[in-house]
Design a protein around this motif. Sequence first.
Motif, PDB file in Angstrom:
ATOM      1  N   UNK A   1     -32.611  -7.883  19.995  1.00  9.44           N
ATOM      2  CA  UNK A   1     -32.201  -7.924  18.607  1.00  9.44           C
ATOM      3  C   UNK A   1     -33.189  -8.366  17.770  1.00  9.44           C
ATOM      4  N   UNK A   2     -34.165  -9.038  18.242  1.00 12.74           N
ATOM      5  CA  UNK A   2     -35.085  -9.413  17.340  1.00 12.74           C
ATOM      6  C   UNK A   2     -36.247  -8.156  17.151  1.00 12.74           C
ATOM      7  N   UNK A   3     -36.622  -7.489  17.979  1.00 13.68           N
ATOM      8  CA  UNK A   3     -36.960  -6.193  18.022  1.00 13.68           C
ATOM      9  C   UNK A   3     -36.327  -5.137  17.018  1.00 13.68           C
ATOM     10  N   UNK A   4     -34.932  -4.973  17.183  1.00 10.58           N
ATOM     11  CA  UNK A   4     -34.403  -4.073  16.370  1.00 10.58           C
ATOM     12  C   UNK A   4     -34.252  -4.726  14.890  1.00 10.58           C
ATOM     13  N   UNK A   5     -34.456  -6.055  14.782  1.00 10.29           N
ATOM     14  CA  UNK A   5     -34.302  -6.597  13.318  1.00 10.29           C
ATOM     15  C   UNK A   5     -35.881  -6.242  12.702  1.00 10.29           C
ATOM     16  N   UNK A   6     -36.727  -6.436  13.516  1.00  9.06           N
ATOM     17  CA  UNK A   6     -38.219  -6.145  12.930  1.00  9.06           C
ATOM     18  C   UNK A   6     -38.354  -4.448  12.800  1.00  9.06           C
ATOM     19  N   UNK A   7     -37.524  -3.917  13.354  1.00 10.61           N
ATOM     20  CA  UNK A   7     -37.965  -2.355  13.260  1.00 10.61           C
ATOM     21  C   UNK A   7     -36.868  -1.997  11.986  1.00 10.61           C
ATOM     22  N   UNK A   8     -36.081  -2.721  11.428  1.00 15.37           N
ATOM     23  CA  UNK A   8     -35.552  -2.483  10.179  1.00 15.37           C
ATOM     24  C   UNK A   8     -36.389  -3.111   9.155  1.00 15.37           C
ATOM     25  N   UNK A   9     -36.748  -4.453   9.311  1.00 12.33           N
ATOM     26  CA  UNK A   9     -37.330  -5.238   8.265  1.00 12.33           C
ATOM     27  C   UNK A   9     -38.710  -4.479   7.855  1.00 12.33           C
TER      28      UNK A   9
ATOM     29  N   UNK B   1     -40.144 -13.828  19.084  1.00  6.96           N
ATOM     30  CA  UNK B   1     -40.066 -12.550  19.786  1.00  6.96           C
ATOM     31  C   UNK B   1     -41.425 -12.633  21.195  1.00  6.96           C
ATOM     32  N   UNK B   2     -42.350 -13.100  20.774  1.00  9.15           N
ATOM     33  CA  UNK B   2     -43.481 -13.573  21.415  1.00  9.15           C
ATOM     34  C   UNK B   2     -43.146 -14.695  22.384  1.00  9.15           C
ATOM     35  N   UNK B   3     -42.485 -15.944  21.572  1.00 11.83           N
ATOM     36  CA  UNK B   3     -42.395 -17.083  22.269  1.00 11.83           C
ATOM     37  C   UNK B   3     -40.648 -17.373  22.207  1.00 11.83           C
ATOM     38  N   UNK B   4     -39.795 -16.771  22.925  1.00  8.27           N
ATOM     39  CA  UNK B   4     -38.388 -16.935  22.589  1.00  8.27           C
ATOM     40  C   UNK B   4     -38.057 -18.283  22.767  1.00  8.27           C
TER      41      UNK B   4
END
Length: 147
Positions: A17-25, A62-65
């Motif tokens: 979810x974090x990765x997808x959020x970054x990909x949109x942001x 994302x790095x330190x969940x």
Amino acid sequence: MTSPFSPNHRFFQYRLALFLSIAILVPFGLFTKFYRGPGQSWLNNSFGGIPYEIFWILLVVLIWPKVSAKWAAIGVLIATCLLEFFQLWHPPFLQAIRATFIGKMVLGSTFVWSDFPYYFMGCFLGWFGLKGIQHFTLRYKINSSIE
């Protein structure tokens, strides 16, 4: 211990979810930097601080969940405020970094007091959004393992 990339890992859905959020942001943030039209100066220079802050918060977790949303937002706010003050310092090595596209995007080029409210707004929105991501991904994973 399972791999962090395994769907069975505790933080897999959260990181996805974090990765997808970054990909949109990221495309949205770049849009704010390169937009041409009405209000371009405000969008390019001031408003762009909001997605910038959110991006860094999402990257940190994302790095330190395991880091809390509150401490990620506070840490990013402190770091980016310090970076803003570093824009008052112009040694040759920083000027060389700022001359590159990535250097300018990360470090900025000019100190502006009016950026700070946008940093605070971005960190608040990043914290709030991250709490939502945590609620929907981590809560589901915990509850599904109980049932």
